[in-house]
Scaffold this motif. Structure first.
Motif, PDB file in Angstrom:
ATOM      1  N   LYS A   1      15.870  19.070 -22.584  1.00 20.93           N
ATOM      2  CA  LYS A   1      14.710  19.941 -22.413  1.00 20.93           C
ATOM      3  C   LYS A   1      13.957  20.148 -23.724  1.00 20.93           C
ATOM      4  O   LYS A   1      12.727  20.037 -23.785  1.00 20.93           O
ATOM      5  CB  LYS A   1      15.162  21.287 -21.852  1.00 20.93           C
ATOM      6  N   ASN A   2      14.673  20.488 -24.787  1.00 23.36           N
ATOM      7  CA  ASN A   2      14.051  20.817 -26.062  1.00 23.36           C
ATOM      8  C   ASN A   2      14.121  19.622 -27.014  1.00 23.36           C
ATOM      9  O   ASN A   2      15.111  19.424 -27.730  1.00 23.36           O
ATOM     10  CB  ASN A   2      14.734  22.034 -26.694  1.00 23.36           C
ATOM     11  N   VAL A   3      13.085  18.814 -27.020  1.00 25.57           N
ATOM     12  CA  VAL A   3      12.980  17.669 -27.928  1.00 25.57           C
ATOM     13  C   VAL A   3      11.500  17.422 -28.204  1.00 25.57           C
ATOM     14  O   VAL A   3      10.666  17.533 -27.313  1.00 25.57           O
ATOM     15  CB  VAL A   3      13.655  16.408 -27.331  1.00 25.57           C
ATOM     16  N   THR A   4      11.189  17.132 -29.461  1.00 26.59           N
ATOM     17  CA  THR A   4       9.810  16.826 -29.846  1.00 26.59           C
ATOM     18  C   THR A   4       9.725  15.357 -30.231  1.00 26.59           C
ATOM     19  O   THR A   4      10.489  14.893 -31.091  1.00 26.59           O
ATOM     20  CB  THR A   4       9.371  17.686 -31.048  1.00 26.59           C
ATOM     21  N   VAL A   5       8.827  14.619 -29.596  1.00 32.70           N
ATOM     22  CA  VAL A   5       8.658  13.191 -29.861  1.00 32.70           C
ATOM     23  C   VAL A   5       7.229  12.937 -30.323  1.00 32.70           C
ATOM     24  O   VAL A   5       6.275  13.298 -29.642  1.00 32.70           O
ATOM     25  CB  VAL A   5       8.962  12.343 -28.609  1.00 32.70           C
ATOM     26  N   THR A   6       7.094  12.320 -31.498  1.00 28.14           N
ATOM     27  CA  THR A   6       5.780  12.028 -32.067  1.00 28.14           C
ATOM     28  C   THR A   6       5.709  10.553 -32.430  1.00 28.14           C
ATOM     29  O   THR A   6       6.667  10.008 -32.990  1.00 28.14           O
ATOM     30  CB  THR A   6       5.532  12.878 -33.333  1.00 28.14           C
ATOM     31  N   PHE A   7       4.585   9.913 -32.125  1.00 28.45           N
ATOM     32  CA  PHE A   7       4.392   8.482 -32.405  1.00 28.45           C
ATOM     33  C   PHE A   7       3.292   8.292 -33.440  1.00 28.45           C
ATOM     34  O   PHE A   7       2.343   9.078 -33.519  1.00 28.45           O
ATOM     35  CB  PHE A   7       4.005   7.725 -31.138  1.00 28.45           C
ATOM     36  N   ARG A   8       3.425   7.207 -34.200  1.00 36.19           N
ATOM     37  CA  ARG A   8       2.329   6.782 -35.079  1.00 36.19           C
ATOM     38  C   ARG A   8       2.394   5.268 -35.221  1.00 36.19           C
ATOM     39  O   ARG A   8       3.407   4.713 -35.642  1.00 36.19           O
ATOM     40  CB  ARG A   8       2.410   7.431 -36.463  1.00 36.19           C
ATOM     41  N   ASP A   9       1.305   4.604 -34.850  1.00 33.20           N
ATOM     42  CA  ASP A   9       1.248   3.153 -34.994  1.00 33.20           C
ATOM     43  C   ASP A   9       1.207   2.782 -36.467  1.00 33.20           C
ATOM     44  O   ASP A   9       0.543   3.437 -37.275  1.00 33.20           O
ATOM     45  CB  ASP A   9       0.013   2.597 -34.284  1.00 33.20           C
ATOM     46  N   ALA A  10       1.929   1.719 -36.799  1.00 30.31           N
ATOM     47  CA  ALA A  10       2.005   1.277 -38.193  1.00 30.31           C
ATOM     48  C   ALA A  10       1.502  -0.148 -38.302  1.00 30.31           C
ATOM     49  O   ALA A  10       0.765  -0.640 -37.455  1.00 30.31           O
ATOM     50  CB  ALA A  10       3.444   1.404 -38.704  1.00 30.31           C
ATOM     51  N   GLU A  11       1.943  -0.818 -39.359  1.00 30.79           N
ATOM     52  CA  GLU A  11       1.462  -2.178 -39.606  1.00 30.79           C
ATOM     53  C   GLU A  11       1.923  -3.134 -38.507  1.00 30.79           C
ATOM     54  O   GLU A  11       2.909  -2.891 -37.823  1.00 30.79           O
ATOM     55  CB  GLU A  11       1.954  -2.659 -40.980  1.00 30.79           C
ATOM     56  N   GLU A  12       1.183  -4.213 -38.362  1.00 30.26           N
ATOM     57  CA  GLU A  12       1.516  -5.262 -37.399  1.00 30.26           C
ATOM     58  C   GLU A  12       1.680  -4.648 -36.008  1.00 30.26           C
ATOM     59  O   GLU A  12       0.804  -3.966 -35.510  1.00 30.26           O
ATOM     60  CB  GLU A  12       2.771  -6.022 -37.856  1.00 30.26           C
ATOM     61  N   THR A  13       2.825  -4.882 -35.383  1.00 26.61           N
ATOM     62  CA  THR A  13       3.056  -4.363 -34.033  1.00 26.61           C
ATOM     63  C   THR A  13       4.116  -3.271 -34.050  1.00 26.61           C
ATOM     64  O   THR A  13       4.810  -3.062 -33.055  1.00 26.61           O
ATOM     65  CB  THR A  13       3.513  -5.512 -33.109  1.00 26.61           C
ATOM     66  N   ALA A  14       4.253  -2.581 -35.164  1.00 29.47           N
ATOM     67  CA  ALA A  14       5.298  -1.566 -35.286  1.00 29.47           C
ATOM     68  C   ALA A  14       4.790  -0.194 -34.885  1.00 29.47           C
ATOM     69  O   ALA A  14       3.627   0.134 -35.068  1.00 29.47           O
ATOM     70  CB  ALA A  14       5.822  -1.523 -36.718  1.00 29.47           C
TER      71      ALA A  14
END
Length: 367
Positions: free
Chosen positions: A145-158
Motif C-alpha cells: 500500500k505505502n510505496v512511492t515510485v518515481t521514474f526518470r528517462d536517462a541516456e539511450e534507452t535507460a
C-alpha cells in the motif's frame, strides 16, 4: 435557542472531526515534503546547485534569478523551499530532485547487477517503455500500500526508477530509497544496495513481469561505478582505445631502463619487455579497462596428501579461505603488474577473466 439551532448529531460531529483530521494530515504532508526538499538541497554541492536545479526544471528561470546563490547554504535552501511551496510542490516532484542528485553522484552507491531470462524458445517481446513503467508501478502498489515510485528517462534507452518503501502501516521512508536502472529490450537491471532485503523479491517480480521476462537472478558482479558495470555486461569495454605509444612510454618509465647498461642486457630486457607487452595486450587490449574496486575469491578445498600423517589428513571439513584484491582501479592495476615487473606474464586467468565473465565474486571448489 442558540444551542438548539447549532446542534449536531453524532454523525455530524464525526464529519467535522474527519475534516479537521484531513486538514491536519495535509499540513503535515506539506511540512514533510518541505523538510525532504530542504535536506536534499543541503546535500547538493554549491558548485552543482544551478546545474541540478536546471536539470530538475521545476523552478522557472525567473524564479531562479530572484535567489542569491552566494548566500549561506542554509539560507539558500530555505529560499528555494519557499519558491517550491509557491509552486505547490508534490512529493513526486521532491523525489525527482533527489533522483537527479543521485544520478550526478551515482558512485556514492554500491550497485548490484541482475540478469533476467525468458523461457526457452520464447521470443523477445518489444514492449515500449511507457508500458513497462505502468506495469512496474501497478505491481508494486498492488502488493504494498505505502510505496512511492518515481521514474526518470536517462541516456539511450535507460530509465531510472526511485522506490521509497513503506509498510502496510507506515508511510514510505523517503530518506532510504532504492534505485533501479533498467535498459529497455535488455535482460539487465542495476539495483542499488539496500538494507531492506525483504523487498528485493517483490522488486524482482515487478521487473520480470513488467519487462516480460520469466525469471531474474543476481549476478556475481558489484561496484560503485555504474557505468563500468554497464560496460562489462554489454561488452562495450573494447570500444575506447588508448594509443599504444603512451602505454609503452609509461611502461618504460616504470621499468627504469638505464642507457648506460651493457647493450646485451638491454637487448635481453627488450625482448622480454616486448613479450610482456604483447601478452598483456592480447589479454587486456589497448583500451581503458572498466573501473572496479575489488575482486573476491572464496576457496573451498579438501586437504590432500599421500601420507597418512598430520593433523589435517583425516579432516572431513574442507579448508576455506577468502582472498580479496582491492584497488581504486583494479583492472588497470592488474594490467600494469607484468609490465612493471611485479608479476609474471601472463597473469592467472582467475584475475584476467573478470570482464569477460562479468564477475568479481568467485567461488573456487574442488572438481
Amino acid at each position: 435557542m442558540l444551542v438548539n439551532n447549532n446542534k449536531l448529531d453524532n454523525h455530524g460531529i464525526r464529519r467535522v472531526h474527519s475534516k479537521v483530521f484531513q486538514l491536519y494530515c495535509a499540513k503535515r504532508m506539506d511540512e514533510t515534503v518541505a523538510e525532504f526538499i530542504k535536506r536534499t538541497l543541503l546535500k547538493i554541492p554549491m558548485t552543482e546547485m544551478m546545474t541540478i536545479l536546471k536539470a530538475w526544471d521545476f523552478l522557472s528561470e525567473n524564479q531562479l534569478q530572484t535567489v542569491n546563490f552566494r548566500s549561506r547554504k542554509e539560507c539558500l535552501a530555505q529560499d528555494l523551499v519557499l519558491l517550491c511551496e509557491e509552486n505547490r510542490i508534490s512529493l513526486n516532484d521532491a523525489a525527482l530532485l533527489d533522483m537527479i542528485y543521485t544520478q550526478f553522484h551515482r558512485h556514492q552507491k554500491v550497485w548490484d547487477v541482475f540478469q533476467m531470462a525468458k523461457q526457452p524458445g520464447e521470443d523477445v517481446d518489444l514492449s515500449d517503455m511507457e508500458q513497462f513503467k505502468s506495469s512496474f508501478k501497478k505491481i508494486l502498489q498492488r502488493a504494498l500500500k505505502n510505496v512511492t515510485v518515481t521514474f526518470r528517462d536517462a541516456e539511450e534507452t535507460a530509465v531510472w526508477i526511485r522506490i521509497a518503501w513503506g509498510t502496510q502501516y507506515k508511510k514510505p521512508n523517503q530518506y532510504k530509497p532504492v534505485y533501479v536502472v533498467y535498459y529497455s529490450q535488455t535482460p539487465y537491471a542495476f539495483i542499488s544496495s539496500s538494507q531492506l532485503k525483504s523487498n528485493i523479491p517483490l522488486l524482482g517480480q515487478a521487473l520480470t513481469v513488467a519487462s516480460k521476462h520469466h525469471q531474474i537472478m543476481k549476478m556475481d558482479l558489484r561496484s560503485r561505478y555504474l557505468d563500468s558495470l554497464k560496460t562489462i555486461v554489454f561488452k562495450q569495454y573494447n570500444q575506447t582505445f588508448e594509443t599504444h605509444n603512451s602505454t609503452a612510454s609509461l611502461q618504460e618509465r616504470r621499468l627504469g631502463l638505464d642507457i648506460n647498461v651493457d647493450p646485451r642486457i638491454i637487448h635481453e630486457n627488450r625482448v622480454e619487455k616486448d613479450r610482456v607487452q604483447r601478452v598483456t595486450r592480447e589479454i587486456f587490449g589497448d583500451y581503458v579497462q572498466p573501473r572496479l574496486e575489488f575482486a573476491q575469491y572464496k576457496l573451498e578445498t579438501k586437504f590432500k596428501s599421500d601420507l597418512n600423517k598430520g593433523i589435517l589428513a583425516e579432516r572431513e571439513e574442507p579448508l576455506r579461505c577468502l582472498v580479496k584484491f582491492s584497488s581504486p582501479h583494479l583492472l588497470e592495476a592488474l594490467k600494469s603488474l607484468a609490465p612493471a615487473g611485479i608479476a609474471d606474464a601472463p597473469l592467472s586467468p582467475l584475475l584476467t577473466c573478470i570482464p569477460s565473465k562479468g564477475m568479481n565474486y568467485f567461488k573456487i571448489k574442488d572438481k
